[in-house]
Design a protein around this motif. Structure first.
Motif, short mmCIF file in Angstrom:
data_model
loop_
_atom_site.label_atom_id
_atom_site.label_comp_id
_atom_site.label_asym_id
_atom_site.label_seq_id
_atom_site.Cartn_x
_atom_site.Cartn_y
_atom_site.Cartn_z
N ARG A 1 -4.93 13.12 -4.36
CA ARG A 1 -4.99 14.54 -3.36
C ARG A 1 -3.89 14.49 -2.60
O ARG A 1 -3.48 13.29 -2.15
CB ARG A 1 -5.91 15.15 -3.12
CG ARG A 1 -7.49 15.73 -4.34
CD ARG A 1 -6.34 16.42 -4.47
NE ARG A 1 -7.28 17.39 -5.83
CZ ARG A 1 -7.48 17.09 -6.90
NH1 ARG A 1 -6.42 15.99 -7.58
NH2 ARG A 1 -8.66 17.79 -8.05
N GLU A 2 -3.47 15.18 -1.60
CA GLU A 2 -2.61 14.62 -0.96
C GLU A 2 -3.06 13.66 0.22
O GLU A 2 -3.61 13.75 0.75
CB GLU A 2 -2.43 16.10 0.14
CG GLU A 2 -1.21 16.10 1.73
CD GLU A 2 0.03 15.51 1.33
OE1 GLU A 2 0.98 15.36 1.96
OE2 GLU A 2 0.39 16.56 0.59
N GLY A 3 -2.30 12.77 0.19
CA GLY A 3 -2.88 11.85 1.49
C GLY A 3 -3.76 10.57 0.62
O GLY A 3 -4.27 9.61 1.31
N THR A 4 -3.48 10.39 -0.61
CA THR A 4 -5.14 9.33 -0.88
C THR A 4 -4.00 7.97 -1.60
O THR A 4 -2.87 7.65 -1.83
CB THR A 4 -5.01 10.03 -2.23
OG1 THR A 4 -5.86 11.14 -2.46
CG2 THR A 4 -5.86 9.31 -3.56
N GLY B 1 1.13 -1.13 0.06
CA GLY B 1 -0.25 0.08 -0.17
C GLY B 1 0.70 1.48 0.21
O GLY B 1 2.00 1.65 0.66
N PHE B 2 -0.07 1.99 -0.85
CA PHE B 2 1.43 3.27 -0.36
C PHE B 2 0.04 4.68 -0.61
O PHE B 2 -0.93 4.27 -1.17
CB PHE B 2 2.14 3.99 -2.41
CG PHE B 2 2.72 2.31 -2.25
CD1 PHE B 2 4.47 2.47 -1.55
CD2 PHE B 2 3.09 1.81 -3.02
CE1 PHE B 2 5.43 1.98 -1.77
CE2 PHE B 2 3.79 0.50 -3.14
CZ PHE B 2 5.59 0.31 -2.12
N VAL B 3 0.19 5.67 -0.69
CA VAL B 3 -0.18 7.18 -0.57
C VAL B 3 0.56 8.20 -1.10
O VAL B 3 1.60 8.24 -1.42
CB VAL B 3 -0.34 7.73 1.13
CG1 VAL B 3 -1.49 6.69 1.60
CG2 VAL B 3 0.71 7.62 1.97
N ALA B 4 -0.25 9.15 -1.87
CA ALA B 4 0.63 10.57 -2.58
C ALA B 4 0.43 10.95 -1.60
O ALA B 4 -0.29 11.71 -0.75
CB ALA B 4 -0.29 10.25 -3.88
N LYS B 5 2.13 11.89 -1.54
CA LYS B 5 2.58 13.38 -1.46
C LYS B 5 2.59 14.32 -2.31
O LYS B 5 3.89 13.86 -3.13
CB LYS B 5 3.91 12.29 0.09
CG LYS B 5 2.80 11.89 0.88
CD LYS B 5 2.44 12.56 2.23
CE LYS B 5 1.86 11.60 3.04
NZ LYS B 5 0.75 12.14 4.36
#
Length: 412
Positions: free
Chosen positions: A384-387, A345-349
């Motif tokens: 978006r931030e944290g997606t 799992g990853f999140v966008a920053k």
């Protein structure tokens, strides 16, 4: 007497609406847990599929790009300097000619007749002058008579030269070397003075003029190499150089003229072709580079979305595990599905960056990003931030996953 009830038949449109509402209700119930799906699986389905690229140090070249139309350096309109009938045509369109080569011949009878008359009169004037010269030497001819015969002789010589020039005009010759681009006469035509007969263009070299914004005045220099891609030749590239740069800036447009020169020995390039020109004016051999489509322009800032590992999720408690075991065959199927290896799992920053040179589909990052970090290239408009995101590896991505990316970006 009781009235007979009316026929209560339902219309097809109403039945279809009712069926649709029923199907929607079932779907909502299934999504709310009727199918027995766990919370983790629902979260995984909500992740946005994206493609990423790794920032790395590469060599990048700074280019100025512009468009221009090719022009021939030598372009001559061959016109008639006398009138006459076209007796002979010696060239056709597309033929290469040299400077001074005979192209056509006009009727020269009139010109030859005038030259013969002028030549005869010149002989008479020469004889009169010779007689006056001898008499003047013996002091028996007055000086006024001697001067008169001398001036008559000089005037007649000029008339003869003019007649010879008129005769030479009946021979149409090439003023420059090049290719016959256009023939405007036919055999037997009567041509008049200053009538256009041929067009000759010199195909080597060809020039293209760029109108460059004044901010690049100190960037471009004479002698710098340029490369031109021609649309008419399937984007084929040709190398050239900057021949000269105009010393003034056009106040109306805020641009200055940059003349590029191209030499093509194969003569594939033609005047009038449209070209896309790139001028390489600087190069950095150790620049941090990412794909150009990773850049997001928002509120006057350039940014990228970097992917980072998602925070660890709490494990299931004992009660949830017991519930899963009591769900029978359906629970066993879910457990088997859960046992499959899951994608990390990853999140966008979001990261604000400072960009530098751009070349093709690559762009330099001067600040805000480190070597080895992975940035989102496809799917960036949907995050978006944290997606939470799901990284699609290029070697294993499926058409269904790519379709999901396209649909996500379309609705973003």
């Amino acid at each position: 007497m009781r009235s007979k009830p009316r026929n209560s038949r339902v219309s097809p449109s109403f039945a279809a609406v009712r069926t649709g509402l029923l199907a929607l209700s079932l779907a909502v119930l299934a999504a709310c847990g009727g199918g027995g799906k766990g919370k983790d699986e629902t979260t995984a389905q909500a992740s946005v599929p994206v493609e990423v690229a790794t920032a790395s140090h590469q060599s990048i070249t700074a280019n100025y790009s512009g468009t221009a139309t090719l022009e021939a350096v030598g372009d001559a309109q061959v016109v008639s300097k006398t009138s006459g009938i076209v007796l002979q045509l010696l060239v056709e369109e597309g033929m290469h000619v040299q400077k001074g080569q005979l192209l056509a011949r006009l009727d020269d009878d009139t010109a030859r007749n005038k030259l013969a008359q002028a030549s005869a009169t010149l002989k008479k004037a020469q004889a009169s002058y010779d007689k006056a010269d001898k008499g003047f030497a013996l002091k028996i001819t007055p000086k006024a008579d001697y001067d008169s015969t001398k001036y008559d002789l000089e005037a007649q010589r000029a008339i003869v030269e003019g007649a010879q020039l008129d005769l030479s005009y009946t021979r149409i010759v090439a003023p420059i070397a090049g290719v016959i681009a256009k023939r405007s006469i036919k055999l037997g035509n009567l041509v008049q003075v200053n009538q256009s007969l041929f067009q000759i263009v010199d195909l080597d070299p060809l020039q293209a003029v760029l109108n460059v914004p004044e901010r690049d005045l100190d960037t471009l220099k004479a002698g710098q190499p340029v490369r031109m891609n021609v649309d008419a030749l399937s984007g084929k590239a040709f190398d050239g150089s900057i021949a000269r740069i105009a010393p003034v800036v056009d106040a109306a447009s805020g641009t200055f003229r940059v003349t590029c020169e191209f030499r093509d020995s194969t003569q594939t390039l033609k005047p009038g072709m449209f070209g896309r020109i790139e001028v390489a004016y600087d190069q950095r051999h150790d620049a941090l580079v990412v794909p150009r489509n990773a850049i997001v322009e928002e509120d006057g800032e350039n940014s990228v979305y970097v992917i980072e590992p998602a925070p660890a999720k709490p494990a299931k408690d004992d009660k949830d595990k017991a519930d899963d075991k009591n769900k029978g065959k359906k629970g066993e199927a879910i457990a088997a599905e859960t046992a499959k290896p899951a994608l990390p799992g990853f999140v966008a920053k979001r990261r604000v960056v400072k960009t530098g040179y751009a070349e093709g589909d690559r762009i330099e990052i001067r600040d805000g990003l480190a070597d080895g970090e992975r940035v989102i290239t496809i799917g960036r408009n949907a995050v978006r931030e944290g997606t939470e995101v799901q990284v699609l590896e290029s070697a294993t991505k499926s058409p269904d996953a790519m379709a999901a990316v396209g649909a996500t970006e379309k609705h973003a």
